[in-house]
Design an enzyme around this catalytic site. Sequence first.
Site, short mmCIF file in Angstrom:
data_model
loop_
_atom_site.label_atom_id
_atom_site.label_comp_id
_atom_site.label_asym_id
_atom_site.label_seq_id
_atom_site.Cartn_x
_atom_site.Cartn_y
_atom_site.Cartn_z
N PRO A 225 0.82 -1.21 0.00
CA PRO A 225 0.00 0.00 0.00
C PRO A 225 0.85 1.26 0.00
O PRO A 225 1.87 1.34 0.68
CB PRO A 225 -0.79 -0.12 1.31
N TYR B 272 -5.37 13.43 -13.22
CA TYR B 272 -6.25 12.27 -13.07
C TYR B 272 -7.72 12.65 -12.92
O TYR B 272 -8.54 11.77 -12.64
CB TYR B 272 -5.85 11.45 -11.84
N CYS C 220 0.50 29.60 -14.88
CA CYS C 220 0.09 30.12 -16.18
C CYS C 220 -0.25 28.94 -17.09
O CYS C 220 0.50 28.54 -17.98
CB CYS C 220 1.21 30.97 -16.80
#
Length: 420
Positions: free
Chosen positions: A269, A311, A337
């Site tokens: 994990p 994502y 920007c």
Amino acid sequence: MQLNNQTYQIQGVNVLDIADEFGLPLYVYDANKIIEKIGALRDAFPGVNLKIKYAAKALTNVSILKLMRLQGIDIEVVSVNEARLALLAGFEPAQIMFTPSGNSWPEIQEALEMGLQLNADSLPLLELIGQMYGNKYPVALRINPSITEGGNLKIQTGHGNSKFGIPNDYRAEIKGIVEKYGIPLVGLHIHTGSDFKDGNTFLKIADVLFDLATDYPNLRFIDFGSGFKVAYRPGDHFTDLTDLGKKVSAAFRSFCDRYGRELELCFEPGKLLVSESGHLLTEVNVVKKNPTRTFAQVNSGLNHLIRPMMYDAYHHILNVSNPTGEEHLYDVVGYICETDTFATDRMLPEVRTGDVLSFENAGAYGFSMSSNYNSRPRPAEVLVYEGKPHLIRQRETFEDLLRGQEIIELETTVLNKIER
């Protein structure tokens, strides 16, 4: 982060006090939350020989790695530099699993010479290890099971078109190389991606791994990678660890009985352990209205937290300095920007210039994926440990942006060309 008497606190420390002491923007991690997640994962797998390996790429600060080691877990890395950080944190080489993905041969050699456990992800790499070293180094294999599961396509790694792992279709070729060179095969590994909602996906993985394991009688471990879903918003679905542990433990015990001895059951994990511990604190620079939108523009951006832009990831946002204000609709955007949107049409307590906003679930792939885009320095990092905030990374400066650059003399050369 808890709301107590209208102030947000981490382990009893007012978040605004942390912001005042260390400045903004700032990454803040709650050590107790990391320890809690490790404990929850352990508790979900009673009766099996469980090994937890923290996936370091999620957050590689050495103090975080040291906290992981003190909790008695191992570590998984994807580069030699991550391994070096792990060694600095006190891990032994034997505690470090190295899973390359198309890494260079010199890096592979260095990892082997460091004593790391190599997890080979391609047939050419397995062949080269056999040619160069024969049976000198124990090797694990990363298998691609052609299983499509998880969230955003960019974090699905186990489908048939993925670059990751050796396709299970090449089972005969794998066995041929292993037997040809006498390579000691000690583990099988699969990681199919992230955001699995229940244990059924892991059972699909188990079917592939357990079947392949029958080809190799001397295995030490079976590694299920990761893929745990965490809650990114109130009421969000997350992986039920108790259900997962019950299903996978039963399947694993049955496999070990058939295999003839007990193996280690491993998970790697990353996000599960550190995501909820992390908070990116920012200051509102401008509240800007146009005819259809109200923008809350903060002193951070995709250079510090790229997940929303990369994502389409959701991060819950708290107005730490005005938690009881009347709610309004905002687009929360950064100062880069570039189209740089953290959240669109987000209801928040009234946002004012100077307010402190916290982006939640920022522990995983936040700082570790940050950059110096627009020549912006990266934030400082703070770990709240045993009720006290500790600076674990200094804020970058302009001098850091220049480090490594060589400024050469160009003016005379350009003028001479013009004169000619």
